[in-house]
Design an enzyme around this catalytic site. Structure first.
Site, PDB file in Angstrom:
ATOM      1  CB  CYS A  47      -5.835  -0.443   4.703  1.00 13.52           C
ATOM      2  SG  CYS A  47      -5.614  -0.005   2.968  1.00 13.52           S
ATOM      3  NE  ARG A  74      -0.767   4.518   9.041  1.00 11.97           N
ATOM      4  CZ  ARG A  74      -1.984   4.103   9.385  1.00 11.97           C
ATOM      5  NH1 ARG A  74      -2.368   4.204  10.649  1.00 11.97           N
ATOM      6  NH2 ARG A  74      -2.805   3.586   8.479  1.00 11.97           N
ATOM      7  CG  ASP A 116      -0.742   3.979   5.506  1.00 14.96           C
ATOM      8  OD1 ASP A 116       0.154   4.391   6.253  1.00 14.96           O
ATOM      9  OD2 ASP A 116      -1.954   4.063   5.765  1.00 14.96           O
ATOM     10  CG  HIS A 157      -1.352  -1.099   5.916  1.00 11.83           C
ATOM     11  ND1 HIS A 157      -1.912  -0.077   6.657  1.00 11.83           N
ATOM     12  CD2 HIS A 157      -1.520  -0.755   4.616  1.00 11.83           C
ATOM     13  CE1 HIS A 157      -2.379   0.844   5.834  1.00 11.83           C
ATOM     14  NE2 HIS A 157      -2.162   0.463   4.590  1.00 11.83           N
ATOM     15  CB  CYS A 199      -0.924  -0.010   1.219  1.00 10.68           C
ATOM     16  SG  CYS A 199      -2.140   1.331   1.233  1.00 10.68           S
TER      17      CYS A 199
END
Length: 782
Positions: A657, A597, A595, A654, A593
């Site tokens: 999400c 993080r 993302d 993760h 992803c």
């Protein structure tokens, strides 16, 4: 699909009323349902106990001979160690009994106080061990430097070998190692041929037994080398009719029991302390070693609990109380017999206890056979054990850790002064070496383009202040200076010296910047910094919890790049130059992803050139030819599989999400935005989760915490199926040259989970927790 996967429950749970039962009926039902208690012994424990018994029997006699105690005392200690310590101890597979590590100490006590007082000292040492176990200080014994322990054992081994060499030659050993060395030339001139021949035969069998080749070697090695050597020497002596000293076990009716200690109080207390410390440390270290051996075994079905060190110390104490009371040698955990017990396949403490039972039976019924054993054969056996205590493996480990000085001093001190004195000297040297390392600081200065760089490598204490002040004094007035501190500790004296010089240098027109190796500025003492500001925070967009708003740093990207150029680039420049020459050769495609993080290189511990990474919102893989398909993902897959020829593809989802949350709580289908059009590729995952014909994906040991986590897990499984629809992936899978993996990363727990199975035919929707890798210390101990 996994047959044991949980499915949805239709309708509410119904509560049913249990039939009323009386106390009497409950007790009768329990007595009927409870299986009869039977004491069962596993076949592996029985065979292991016999193997350990065959090793322990000759060694126990040999150690008793080496100490000068009655030979029966060795058998008593072996039996008590097996039965009492085996039953009460905290290390189920550890075998206890008389150990070579206490030979020198016991021999000195017997010579100084007599045998019966030595037995009383053993009882007192056992009581002391029980007291230490009650105080729960067992793990404190592991704080002793391994160099001291190995040096102590090596010194004891040298002392044993020198003493037993005289018995091998047919004479009597002297009272100390120095006297044994001095009298050795005269003894070599007056060798006893019969004793020497039996001893040499014993040594030859011990050395050759493990090297017999072929099928014959595999068969004969089932017999322990110690037993084969002593049995061979005994048979040779009997057949040849040699006249030489033999084992003489007196009648048990005349067996000596302990008496009240007689001697100076301080001397008795020192003796008790010595036996307590040596026996405890050796037993606890052996228990830790046994844990490592058990964990390395290949039988996953054997669930053997790890050693409980305080309980093990209590078991050793109880065994010493009983052994001393029955007229036996001091008891300790024995690494050699314990290793044999583990390698023989023991699965419980029954093996240790049975070995003690066989020793008892042999001591009562096999006295005529034991009386045939030549003393020279036992002496040769113990001498070889003593030589083996000077372990080359330990020496290499000590040398690798730069503690050879501590090892050598401890070894020499044990040989020359005694065990307790040698250990005390070794501890003093180890402390001195540790202090030297703590205070050893390398301070250098350099000038680059008008900037003066002062590097301090190591801990900054008051001892380093003179050198630090002298180096800082070499910086010209008015110059720009960068002070790089590479250490984890700075005391008050060093802090005052640094900041006092800084104030003076700035007052004279210069500039000063303090940095660590990570490039972070150090402007205040450790007590003034916030707890969340740690050396790893440069890559973390952290906020200190002092309540004050944190002002955005201008040109944050440029600052990060500057830090990279200063600290990281010099370390990776050579590797990146090699990759530039050779081109990229990643081992896997990692699709995850977007993302912020999810830091791919951090959670996979990968570096430049390891992963070919594709990131998108929701770690989605559009099906070939799907409506509003994005060819960028398909192009990356084709390039990774056909051009880079990666070995595996991993799809990583993760927790939390945002794409999955948008799928669950999205607006009506009429609202079309670029994000909504892209998330259409996640609709099959949502349908899969809501389907009544499919089991839920789950994490090993628990169900997903909420619908978002359930969809995150299901999405990984669904995207793997999308991945198989791509032509290049399907072709490589059919050839057997490509593997697919599913992964889920829980951000809040910093925990990775891998899909249990993602083969071509079926996907088991269970994500298993990834355990931490063993530390370097554990690998060394293993």
């Amino acid at each position: 699909m996994s047959a044991c996967a949980p499915t949805r429950t239709e309708g509410p749970f119904r509560k049913t009323r249990k039939p009323r039962t009386t106390r009497k009926s409950r007790q009768s039902r329990k007595s009927k349902d409870r299986p009869p208690h039977r004491f069962r012994i596993a076949g592996a424990d029985l065979s292991a106990s016999i193997s350990v018994f065959l090793i322990a029997l000759p060694l126990s006699l040999g150690i008793a001979l080496a100490t000068g105690a009655p030979l029966q005392a060795g058998l008593v200690a072996a039996a008590v160690g097996g039965i009492v310590a085996g039953r009460l101890g905290g290390a189920p597979l550890q075998v206890s009994g008389p150990a070579a590590g206490l030979t020198v100490v016991t021999a000195d006590l017997i010579q100084q106080y007599g045998w019966r007082t030595t037995c009383a000292i053993t009882v007192l040492a056992g009581i002391a061990q029980l007291g230490l176990a009650a105080l729960r200080v067992a793990r404190s014994a592991l704080a002793v430097s391994p160099a001291i322990v190995h040096g102590m054992l090596a010194g004891i081994g040298v002392t044993i070998a020198l003493a037993q060499l005289h018995i091998v030659l047919g004479a009597t050993p002297q009272s100390s190692a120095i006297d044994n060395v001095r009298s050795l030339p005269a003894q070599l001139a007056n060798v006893h041929p019969a004793a020497l021949s039996a001893s040499l035969l014993t040594i030859a069998v011990l050395l050759v037994w493990a090297r017999i080749p072929g099928h014959v070697g595999r068969v004969v090695r089932k017999i322990p080398a110690a037993l084969a050597a002593v049995a061979g020497a005994t048979t040779f002596a009997v057949v040849a009719g040699l006249s030489l000293p033999r084992v003489d076990l007196p009648s048990w009716s005349s067996h000596a029991l302990p008496e009240l200690p007689q001697g100076p109080v301080l001397g008795i207390l020192a003796a008790v302390l010595t036996i307590t410390l040596v026996a405890s440390v050796e037993s606890l270290l052996s228990a830790v070693a046994v844990d490592n051996l058990v964990s390395a075994r290949k039988e996953p079905g054997d669930r053997i609990p790890r050693a409980r060190l305080d309980r093990e110390l209590a078991g050793q104490g109880a065994a010493n109380v009983v052994a001393g009371a029955l007229g036996g040698l001091p008891v300790t955990g024995v690494a050699v017999r314990s290793a044999a017990n583990v390698s023989a396949g023991a699965v419980s403490r029954n093996a240790t206890m049975l070995h003690g039972l066989w020793i008892t039976v042999a001591a009562l019924l096999l006295v005529p056979v034991l009386d045939l054993i030549p003393l020279g054969a036992l002496a040769a056996l113990v001498m070889v054990v003593g030589v083996q205590m000077v372990s080359i493996t330990h020496l290499r480990s000590v040398r690798r850790n730069r503690e050879i000085l501590v090892y050598a001093v401890t070894l020499a001190s044990v040989v020359l002064a005694g065990v307790l004195e040698g250990v005390a000297i070794g501890i003093a040297v180890a402390v001195a070496v540790a202090l030297r390392r703590l205070t050893r600081t390398r301070i250098t200065t350099d000038e680059r383009e008008g900037v003066h760089l002062v590097r301090a490598r190591g801990q900054l204490t008051f001892l380093a202040v003179p050198r630090l002040s002298r180096t800082l004094g070499q910086v010209p007035q008015g110059a720009h200076c960068v002070v790089e501190l590479d250490g984890s500790f700075m005391d008050h004296a060093a802090y005052e010296a640094l900041h006092g010089w800084q104030a003076s240098h700035v007052a004279q027109g210069g500039t000063v910047e303090f940095t660590g190796r990570a490039g972070g500025r150090i402007s205040e003492s450790a007590s003034e910094t916030h707890g969340c500001c740690r050396p790893w925070t440069p890559w973390r967009n952290h906020h200190c919890s002092d309540g004050r708003p944190r002002q955005a740093y201008a040109h944050q990207l440029a600052s990060g790049l500057s830090s990279f150029q200063r600290n990281t680039a010099p370390l990776v420049r050579d590797e990146l130059a090699r990759l530039a020459r050779e081109g990229q050769r990643p081992s896997q495609l990692f699709l995850t992803c977007a993302d912020s993080r999810l830091v791919t290189s951090m959670i996979t511990a990968s570096g430049p050139g390891d992963l070919f990474t594709v990131r998108n919102v929701g770690n989605l893989v559009p099906l070939p030819g799907a409506e509003s398909s994005d060819d960028s993902v398909a192009a990356a897959i084709e390039y990774a599989v056909d051009v880079l020829e990666v070995d595996s593809i991993t799809i990583c989802g993760h927790s939390g999400c945002g794409a999955m949350q948008a799928l669950l709580n999205g607006p009506p289908a009429s609202v079309q935005t670029p994000l909504r059009r892209w998330l259409r590729h996640g609709q099959p995952s949502l349908e899969r989760m809501r389907s009544r014909h499919r089991s839920w994906a789950r994490i090993s040991g628990r169900m997903p915490t909420d619908a978002v986590e359930q969809l995150c897990l299901t999405n990984v499984v669904q995207q793997l199926e999308h991945l198989r629809a791509h032509e290049s992936v399907a072709r490589r899978l059919a050839e057997g040259t490509l593997e697919l993996h599913g992964m889920y990363f829980h951000v809040g727990e910093a925990q990775a989970y891998l899909l249990a199975s993602s083969d071509e035919h079926e996907i088991d929707e269970v994500f298993d927790r990834v355990a931490p890798a063993p530390s370097a210390l554990q690998e060394l101990r293993a």
